[in-house]
Design an enzyme around this catalytic site. Sequence first.
Site, PDB file in Angstrom:
ATOM      1  N   SER A 260      25.879  -6.990  -1.049  1.00 32.40           N
ATOM      2  CA  SER A 260      24.469  -7.205  -0.731  1.00 32.40           C
ATOM      3  C   SER A 260      23.832  -7.910  -1.924  1.00 32.40           C
ATOM      4  O   SER A 260      23.773  -7.354  -3.020  1.00 32.40           O
ATOM      5  CB  SER A 260      23.795  -5.857  -0.475  1.00 32.40           C
ATOM      6  OG  SER A 260      22.400  -6.024  -0.327  1.00 32.40           O
TER       7      SER A 260
ATOM      8  N   LYS B 157      19.464 -10.685   0.937  1.00 28.96           N
ATOM      9  CA  LYS B 157      18.137 -10.163   1.186  1.00 28.96           C
ATOM     10  C   LYS B 157      17.211 -11.341   1.430  1.00 28.96           C
ATOM     11  O   LYS B 157      17.300 -12.370   0.732  1.00 28.96           O
ATOM     12  CB  LYS B 157      17.650  -9.390  -0.046  1.00 28.96           C
ATOM     13  CG  LYS B 157      18.494  -8.163  -0.347  1.00 28.96           C
ATOM     14  CD  LYS B 157      18.217  -7.088   0.675  1.00 28.96           C
ATOM     15  CE  LYS B 157      18.706  -5.738   0.190  1.00 28.96           C
ATOM     16  NZ  LYS B 157      18.377  -4.696   1.176  1.00 28.96           N
TER      17      LYS B 157
ATOM     18  N   ASP C 192      19.085  -9.301   5.416  1.00 25.53           N
ATOM     19  CA  ASP C 192      18.355  -8.029   5.445  1.00 25.53           C
ATOM     20  C   ASP C 192      16.930  -8.280   4.965  1.00 25.53           C
ATOM     21  O   ASP C 192      16.715  -8.684   3.822  1.00 25.53           O
ATOM     22  CB  ASP C 192      19.058  -7.013   4.534  1.00 25.53           C
ATOM     23  CG  ASP C 192      18.409  -5.617   4.571  1.00 25.53           C
ATOM     24  OD1 ASP C 192      17.397  -5.443   5.292  1.00 25.53           O
ATOM     25  OD2 ASP C 192      18.923  -4.715   3.883  1.00 25.53           O
TER      26      ASP C 192
ATOM     27  N   GLU D 144      19.185  -7.606   9.656  1.00 22.32           N
ATOM     28  CA  GLU D 144      18.883  -6.197   9.377  1.00 22.32           C
ATOM     29  C   GLU D 144      17.386  -5.982   9.165  1.00 22.32           C
ATOM     30  O   GLU D 144      16.745  -6.692   8.389  1.00 22.32           O
ATOM     31  CB  GLU D 144      19.684  -5.778   8.129  1.00 22.32           C
ATOM     32  CG  GLU D 144      19.608  -4.299   7.786  1.00 22.32           C
ATOM     33  CD  GLU D 144      20.556  -3.951   6.624  1.00 22.32           C
ATOM     34  OE1 GLU D 144      21.620  -4.599   6.492  1.00 22.32           O
ATOM     35  OE2 GLU D 144      20.214  -3.053   5.840  1.00 22.32           O
TER      36      GLU D 144
ATOM     37  N   LYS E 262      22.896   5.033   6.598  1.00 22.55           N
ATOM     38  CA  LYS E 262      22.957   5.513   5.222  1.00 22.55           C
ATOM     39  C   LYS E 262      22.928   7.028   5.314  1.00 22.55           C
ATOM     40  O   LYS E 262      21.904   7.596   5.726  1.00 22.55           O
ATOM     41  CB  LYS E 262      21.758   5.002   4.419  1.00 22.55           C
ATOM     42  CG  LYS E 262      21.786   3.493   4.204  1.00 22.55           C
ATOM     43  CD  LYS E 262      20.551   3.016   3.483  1.00 22.55           C
ATOM     44  CE  LYS E 262      20.624   1.507   3.273  1.00 22.55           C
ATOM     45  NZ  LYS E 262      19.323   0.964   2.827  1.00 22.55           N
TER      46      LYS E 262
ATOM     47  N   GLY F 210      23.988   1.205   1.700  1.00 16.10           N
ATOM     48  CA  GLY F 210      23.861   1.811   0.383  1.00 16.10           C
ATOM     49  C   GLY F 210      22.488   1.575  -0.203  1.00 16.10           C
ATOM     50  O   GLY F 210      21.691   0.776   0.304  1.00 16.10           O
TER      51      GLY F 210
HETATM   52  O1  OSB Z   1      18.136  -2.122   2.608  1.00 24.19           O
HETATM   53  O2  OSB Z   1      20.208  -1.916   2.479  1.00 24.19           O
HETATM   54  C1  OSB Z   1      19.109  -1.880   1.926  1.00 24.19           C
HETATM   55  C2  OSB Z   1      19.416  -1.364  -1.865  1.00 24.19           C
HETATM   56  C3  OSB Z   1      18.346  -0.534  -2.097  1.00 24.19           C
HETATM   57  C4  OSB Z   1      17.530  -0.176  -1.050  1.00 24.19           C
HETATM   58  C5  OSB Z   1      17.795  -0.659   0.239  1.00 24.19           C
HETATM   59  C6  OSB Z   1      18.883  -1.472   0.483  1.00 24.19           C
HETATM   60  C7  OSB Z   1      19.703  -1.852  -0.599  1.00 24.19           C
HETATM   61  C8  OSB Z   1      20.860  -2.750  -0.471  1.00 24.19           C
HETATM   62  C9  OSB Z   1      21.958  -2.625  -1.489  1.00 24.19           C
HETATM   63  O3  OSB Z   1      20.954  -3.618   0.371  1.00 24.19           O
HETATM   64  C10 OSB Z   1      23.162  -1.978  -0.900  1.00 24.19           C
HETATM   65  C11 OSB Z   1      24.121  -1.490  -1.963  1.00 24.19           C
HETATM   66  O4  OSB Z   1      23.986  -0.347  -2.438  1.00 24.19           O
HETATM   67  O5  OSB Z   1      25.016  -2.263  -2.308  1.00 24.19           O
HETATM   68 MG    MG Z   2      18.787  -2.548   4.559  1.00 27.08          MG
END
Ligand code: OSB
Ligand code: MG
Length: 370
Positions: A135, A163, A188, A213, A262, A290
């Site tokens: 991510s 993102k 996302d 997402e 999650k 995550g």
């Molecule tokens: O929306 O998936 C998410 C990290 C912090 C808060 C929300 C998100 C995320 C990530 C990182 O996308 C995922 C990771 O831990 O690698």
């Molecule tokens: Mg997300």
Amino acid sequence: MKKIRLYHFVARLRESFETSFGKTIDRHCVLVAVEDSSGLIGWGEAPVDDGPWYSYETVDTTLYVYREFIIPLLKKHSGIEHPVEFQDIVSSIRGYRMAKAGIEFALWDLYAKSLGKPLYKLIGGVRDYIVSGVSIGVIGDMDRLIKSVEYYLDRGYRRVKIKIKPGWDVEPVKTIRKLFGDIPLQVDANAAYTLFDKHVFLELDKYGLTMIEQPLSYEDLYEHSILQSMIKTPICLDESIKSLSDAIAGHRLGSYRVINVKPARVGGILETIKIHDYTMMHNIPIWIGGMLETGIGRAFQVAAATLPNVRYPNDISESSRYYEEEIVEPPWTLRSNGTIEVPKKPGIGVEVLEEKIEKYAKRKYEYKLA
Ligand code: OSB
Ligand code: MG
């Protein structure tokens, strides 16, 4: 259970991670250690943050809910025999799912260790490796984004998620498609758009993304169902799905075609299994997301990712992608084929380095339970 220890823990990220809701460099969380009368310790993590950004839960709301409500209930039920009893014990407390998950996780680790079994086996996992995707935060600079995608593909990650936020959406996707072709790619938005932005999604719909997402508001199901009916790319919900009942409502409404589960967001392993079983029954794929967990939280993501209906790469990267220092041994490492081996040792299967936790913890609390 005899004792519980809580840590307000801060881990410095190697590089800042930006999402549509903000930029993180120091990742705050609450680490939980439960100890039984034989001295066995189970570990858990509530991946809350220093403010109500991803969710309303924070380090301070978590410590407060623990101290005022959950720990008094645990004192009354210190004879708890199986971690599935935990959700009933705390059912009088509404919400605070990440706080609940932190303790539930620790109870699962302790229980699995007491049986001498790996956690993933206990919860019905069927794989001895899990598939990782990466991510990538909102980078905002095209050259740096390209270098980053190149780097992670080279490391072996099996899909790329970027993102997005208004002003950083179609262009980066277009550029990645042009330079890297047909790679598994998804985006996302962390709830950054409204239906007024539908043109963005109609445009993104042309790029063969694996999924989009959480495009719309963080508790919404209805507007997502409208957006899903306008685009062919599957919508994946993250923030909007906090429980099995959200998953059912969203399924009936047609709000999503994939769920990013999650375990911490939904309140722990038990709710994860419920959502897993429901989606499996309805042939809806899921994957495990995550929130920049430490090595402890990551262990629960890994265990969840061994469940059979996990059918996409997970947001579970190797330790060194996030942090300079890891608080578990061995650290989580990616193999060249983009997978992480599931540990076979009892419980979470990795050793927790408590001295490091003590060193970096901002606050520590200890409560007697029995
Ligand atoms: O929306 O998936 C998410 C990290 C912090 C808060 C929300 C998100 C995320 C990530 C990182 O996308 C995922 C990771 O831990 O690698
Ligand atoms: Mg997300």
